[in-house]
Design a protein around this motif. Structure first.
Motif, PDB file in Angstrom:
ATOM      1  N   ALA A  96       0.806  -1.227   0.000  1.00 37.55           N
ATOM      2  CA  ALA A  96       0.000   0.000   0.000  1.00 37.55           C
ATOM      3  C   ALA A  96       0.837   1.274   0.000  1.00 37.55           C
ATOM      4  N   PRO A  97       1.954   1.342   0.782  1.00 41.38           N
ATOM      5  CA  PRO A  97       2.762   2.571   0.757  1.00 41.38           C
ATOM      6  C   PRO A  97       3.339   2.860  -0.621  1.00 41.38           C
ATOM      7  N   LEU A  98       3.815   1.816  -1.320  1.00 46.01           N
ATOM      8  CA  LEU A  98       4.352   2.054  -2.664  1.00 46.01           C
ATOM      9  C   LEU A  98       3.244   2.569  -3.573  1.00 46.01           C
ATOM     10  N   TYR A  99       2.061   1.962  -3.424  1.00 48.60           N
ATOM     11  CA  TYR A  99       0.913   2.379  -4.227  1.00 48.60           C
ATOM     12  C   TYR A  99       0.634   3.858  -4.026  1.00 48.60           C
ATOM     13  N   LYS A 100       0.699   4.269  -2.772  1.00 41.39           N
ATOM     14  CA  LYS A 100       0.421   5.679  -2.486  1.00 41.39           C
ATOM     15  C   LYS A 100       1.532   6.563  -3.030  1.00 41.39           C
ATOM     16  N   ALA A 101       2.779   6.086  -2.889  1.00 44.05           N
ATOM     17  CA  ALA A 101       3.913   6.910  -3.335  1.00 44.05           C
ATOM     18  C   ALA A 101       3.868   7.150  -4.836  1.00 44.05           C
ATOM     19  N   LEU A 102       3.486   6.106  -5.587  1.00 48.29           N
ATOM     20  CA  LEU A 102       3.465   6.268  -7.037  1.00 48.29           C
ATOM     21  C   LEU A 102       2.282   7.090  -7.503  1.00 48.29           C
ATOM     22  N   GLY A 103       1.184   7.019  -6.719  1.00 50.71           N
ATOM     23  CA  GLY A 103       0.037   7.870  -7.000  1.00 50.71           C
ATOM     24  C   GLY A 103      -0.452   7.838  -8.433  1.00 50.71           C
ATOM     25  N   ILE A 104      -0.568   9.047  -9.004  1.00 50.71           N
ATOM     26  CA  ILE A 104      -1.139   9.185 -10.347  1.00 50.71           C
ATOM     27  C   ILE A 104      -0.221   8.594 -11.397  1.00 50.71           C
ATOM     28  N   TYR A 105       1.067   8.464 -11.069  1.00 57.49           N
ATOM     29  CA  TYR A 105       2.007   8.025 -12.098  1.00 57.49           C
ATOM     30  C   TYR A 105       1.822   6.572 -12.478  1.00 57.49           C
ATOM     31  N   LEU A 106       1.139   5.803 -11.627  1.00 55.00           N
ATOM     32  CA  LEU A 106       0.940   4.389 -11.943  1.00 55.00           C
ATOM     33  C   LEU A 106       0.018   4.223 -13.164  1.00 55.00           C
ATOM     34  N   PRO A 107      -1.212   4.760 -13.097  1.00 52.58           N
ATOM     35  CA  PRO A 107      -2.029   4.637 -14.314  1.00 52.58           C
ATOM     36  C   PRO A 107      -1.393   5.324 -15.506  1.00 52.58           C
ATOM     37  N   LEU A 108      -0.533   6.313 -15.270  1.00 54.51           N
ATOM     38  CA  LEU A 108       0.095   7.013 -16.385  1.00 54.51           C
ATOM     39  C   LEU A 108       1.098   6.142 -17.132  1.00 54.51           C
ATOM     40  N   ILE A 109       1.444   4.967 -16.573  1.00 57.66           N
ATOM     41  CA  ILE A 109       2.362   4.088 -17.292  1.00 57.66           C
ATOM     42  C   ILE A 109       1.740   3.689 -18.629  1.00 57.66           C
ATOM     43  N   THR A 110       0.397   3.693 -18.678  1.00 57.66           N
ATOM     44  CA  THR A 110      -0.270   3.342 -19.932  1.00 57.66           C
ATOM     45  C   THR A 110       0.164   4.262 -21.060  1.00 57.66           C
ATOM     46  N   THR A 111       0.253   5.561 -20.761  1.00 56.81           N
ATOM     47  CA  THR A 111       0.616   6.497 -21.815  1.00 56.81           C
ATOM     48  C   THR A 111       2.114   6.726 -21.872  1.00 56.81           C
ATOM     49  N   ASN A 112       2.882   5.881 -21.177  1.00 56.44           N
ATOM     50  CA  ASN A 112       4.329   6.010 -21.234  1.00 56.44           C
ATOM     51  C   ASN A 112       4.811   5.477 -22.578  1.00 56.44           C
ATOM     52  N   CYS A 113       5.352   6.359 -23.403  1.00 58.27           N
ATOM     53  CA  CYS A 113       5.754   5.961 -24.753  1.00 58.27           C
ATOM     54  C   CYS A 113       6.675   4.746 -24.745  1.00 58.27           C
ATOM     55  N   ALA A 114       7.420   4.580 -23.658  1.00 54.44           N
ATOM     56  CA  ALA A 114       8.400   3.503 -23.629  1.00 54.44           C
ATOM     57  C   ALA A 114       7.733   2.139 -23.732  1.00 54.44           C
ATOM     58  N   VAL A 115       6.585   1.962 -23.095  1.00 54.21           N
ATOM     59  CA  VAL A 115       5.954   0.644 -23.100  1.00 54.21           C
ATOM     60  C   VAL A 115       5.458   0.286 -24.494  1.00 54.21           C
ATOM     61  N   LEU A 116       4.664   1.187 -25.082  1.00 51.54           N
ATOM     62  CA  LEU A 116       4.208   0.911 -26.447  1.00 51.54           C
ATOM     63  C   LEU A 116       5.409   0.868 -27.378  1.00 51.54           C
ATOM     64  N   GLY A 117       6.393   1.735 -27.101  1.00 55.89           N
ATOM     65  CA  GLY A 117       7.586   1.800 -27.933  1.00 55.89           C
ATOM     66  C   GLY A 117       8.304   0.472 -28.034  1.00 55.89           C
ATOM     67  N   ILE A 118       8.570  -0.176 -26.897  1.00 61.20           N
ATOM     68  CA  ILE A 118       9.307  -1.437 -26.960  1.00 61.20           C
ATOM     69  C   ILE A 118       8.467  -2.510 -27.635  1.00 61.20           C
ATOM     70  N   ALA A 119       7.154  -2.481 -27.434  1.00 60.74           N
ATOM     71  CA  ALA A 119       6.296  -3.473 -28.098  1.00 60.74           C
ATOM     72  C   ALA A 119       6.423  -3.332 -29.609  1.00 60.74           C
ATOM     73  N   LEU A 120       6.355  -2.096 -30.098  1.00 63.64           N
ATOM     74  CA  LEU A 120       6.436  -1.870 -31.543  1.00 63.64           C
ATOM     75  C   LEU A 120       7.824  -2.216 -32.082  1.00 63.64           C
ATOM     76  N   ILE A 121       8.871  -1.809 -31.335  1.00 66.15           N
ATOM     77  CA  ILE A 121      10.226  -2.065 -31.804  1.00 66.15           C
ATOM     78  C   ILE A 121      10.513  -3.559 -31.857  1.00 66.15           C
ATOM     79  N   ALA A 122      10.039  -4.298 -30.842  1.00 59.54           N
ATOM     80  CA  ALA A 122      10.290  -5.743 -30.832  1.00 59.54           C
ATOM     81  C   ALA A 122       9.653  -6.400 -32.048  1.00 59.54           C
ATOM     82  N   VAL A 123       8.440  -5.965 -32.385  1.00 58.82           N
ATOM     83  CA  VAL A 123       7.762  -6.535 -33.552  1.00 58.82           C
ATOM     84  C   VAL A 123       8.501  -6.159 -34.837  1.00 58.82           C
TER      85      VAL A 123
END
Lengths: 196, 208, 184
Positions: A96-123
């Protein structure tokens, strides 16, 4: 490419933040404090590894055989959004403390270009399942490395004098630029020499 | 009208709100790439703002983010396919960054913060303003990086002109580092510092 | 329960409409995209084949570098081959077409698909760049590193040695392939 080659490439030579600029928002936004930077780095690494494996499967087993490659962008981003929701629920249960510390940035991982980026680059690089997983994992490690280094520098900067117009974001970018400059020392020639 | 101009100056997505950074720096190596990327973003912003506004009463609140994502991803795919078919060299230059428009925070940000609460007309002007502001910011960074880093300015190829303006002196010995990765971060850092300084002087001027 | 069905249903409806709309756009653009690829290939083949005519493409399986070849025909007699090669560049794979004689001599090279750095590796798209490889492969070996180049050619490789080495390795593999697999 050999697995070691993939790891060295995505952690150093083609570090997502410092050479491709993928993942900049959290890099500038979450790096003020080392603990949240590290937490973010681990969460992102976890998501990236799973994401690249899952998107590989979707591309190989569904999109290509059915001729639906044009649905790649939609399906990949939806997979990532789902994974992030899962990770959110897991972190909430485990720490729970980590969850609170990351706050809004956790759901923002979805729009983190790096995640979609590596998926596209790997393909695009025609990696197989395991190579995709390693690529996702290494790219995440590279992200973690960069954000960790950045946060330690920024914490020190808090105690130094910075000209007023540059305080906060501008000096963070310039710091990033200097880090990118340093990372240029890792280039493909190094990889060739190390692995042959 | 205010909705349009706010996107260019006061709430400029790149320099003020700091959204949409990833594609910004990666495609800012040549002016033509910046303009092409900007055009793509304007199209997606328009499409997504319009549809999010039209459907704002239909989309259930619980699944609004995934719904916005589907809408945005659809327009991104349209831009991607159209570019591959009709502007192949731009498509190749922009590479993965076309598909990455879908995670450009600007677009999801405007859908969530504005379009979902506004009528279509306002949403259109907001999209245009943010899109144009984004394009101008991106083009400015690209102009600096290309001029200093390669000594050229690459625009549209028209007729016999290949679109590349070579600047005497600079094109023989450019400051290469600026065209490479670190240069992008340094340029945007200094530009942001410059804009902050200009803001401060304005505030001081107003206070005096 | 009803709420889940209604919410899920609406999301599914949005997805379905999106998929159909994209399917339509895809149907419209796919022929244009295929056309673009064909034209690029045809124009590259034209650059490389000189006065000879290129025959049907033969695909090559299981080779990391040689992907296919076109037999060349000049005035009725066989005149070597055009090889489709994949080299490893600075920023990903590079696609090359190379016209190679039976003895492995490289006559002409065209760099096609690549993601090399503009001003550095991308200069390899110019025909003058490829002069350093023309005429090698038979009596003289394909130059594999900067030291083996003349001063003029070495300058053009400065700051882009990875691109150069990727091209060189691909061309050497192509030249060897012709000598070993296709030669007379």
């Amino acid at each position: 490419m050999s697995y070691v080659g993939i790891i060295i490439t995505f952690v150093f030579i083609e570090n997502f933040i410092l050479t491709k600029f993928l993942g900049l928002c959290p890099f500038i936004g979450v790096s003020k404090n080392t603990e949240s930077a590290v937490g973010m780095g681990f969460a992102v690494t976890f998501v990236m590894s799973l994401a690249s494996l899952t998107t590989w499967a979707i591309q190989k087993l569904i999109l290509v055989p059915l001729g639906l490659e044009f649905l790649q962008t939609i399906t990949f981003i939806l997979v990532i959004a789902t994974l992030v929701q899962l990770v959110e629920m897991i972190i909430q249960k485990i720490s729970a403390p980590l969850y609170k510390a990351l706050g809004i940035y956790l759901p923002l991982i979805t729009t983190n270009c790096a995640v979609l980026g590596i998926a596209l680059i790997a393909v695009r690089s025609n990696y197989n399942a395991f190579e995709s997983f390693v690529a996702g994992f290494s790219a995440g490690l590279g992200f973690l490395l960069a954000i960790l280094l950045m946060s330690t520098i920024r914490e020190k900067l808090e105690n130094e004098w910075v000209p007023k117009p540059f305080r906060g974001v501008p000096i963070a970018f310039i710091t990033g630029g200097l880090m990118a400059l340093a990372f240029m020392a890792f280039d493909k020639a190094l990889l060739r020499n190390l692995i042959g | 009208m205010g909705n349009f101009t706010k996107g260019i100056f006061k709430e400029n997505p790149i320099f003020v709100i700091l959204l949409g950074l990833c594609p910004t720096l990666a495609v800012s190596t040549q002016v033509i790439n910046a303009i092409g990327m900007g055009a793509g973003v304007i199209f997606v912003l328009l499409g997504s703002n319009i549809f999010v506004s039209l459907l704002k009463n239909f989309i259930p609140d619980k699944v609004r983010i995934p719904s916005y994502i589907v809408i945005i991803a659809s327009f991104v795919t349209i831009v991607d396919l159209v570019m591959q078919a009709y502007t192949p060299s731009l498509s190749k230059n922009l590479g993965v960054f076309v598909q990455l428009i879908v995670v450009n925070c600007i677009i999801l940000g405007r859908a969530e913060a504005f379009a979902s609460k506004s009528n279509v007309k306002d949403a259109v002007f907001d999209a245009l303003g943010m899109g144009v502001g984004f394009t101008l910011g991106l083009a400015l960074i690209a102009l600096i990086r290309e001029v200093l880093g390669a000594g050229t300015i690459t625009l549209f190829a028209v007729g016999g002109f290949d679109g590349v303006i070579r600047l005497p002196g600079l094109s023989e010995s450019p400051v290469r580092i600026i065209a490479l990765a670190p240069g992008a971060l340094l340029v945007i850092g200094y530009l942001k510092g410059l804009f902050n300084w200009m803001e401060m002087r304005k505030a001081k001027g107003a206070a005096v | 329960m009803n709420e889940v069905v209604s919410v899920g249903g609406k999301l599914a409806l949005i997805c379905a409409i999106a998929a159909v709309a994209l399917g339509l756009v895809n149907a419209v653009t796919a022929p244009a995209i295929a056309n673009v690829k064909e034209e690029q290939l045809a124009s590259a083949l034209d650059t490389v084949r000189g006065t000879a005519e290129a025959g049907e493409e033969q695909l090559v399986e299981d080779d990391p570098i040689v992907k296919g070849y076109y037999p060349l025909n000049s005035g009725g007699s066989e005149a070597g081959y055009i090889l489709k090669l994949t080299g490893v560049g600075y920023a990903g794979d590079m696609e090359l077409l190379a016209s190679i004689d039976f003895d492995g001599e490289i006559r002409s090279v065209k760099l096609m698909d690549n993601a090399e750095t503009p001003g550095l590796g991308k200069e390899a798209e110019k025909s003058e760049y490829m002069e350093k490889f023309v005429g090698t492969g038979a009596q003289t070996p394909v130059p594999l590193n900067k030291q083996q180049l003349s001063q003029k050619h070495a300058d053009s490789v400065s700051g882009a040695s990875i691109t150069f080495m990727g091209l060189a390795q691909a061309l050497e593999a192509g030249s060897d392939y012709v000598k070993e697999q296709l030669g007379k």
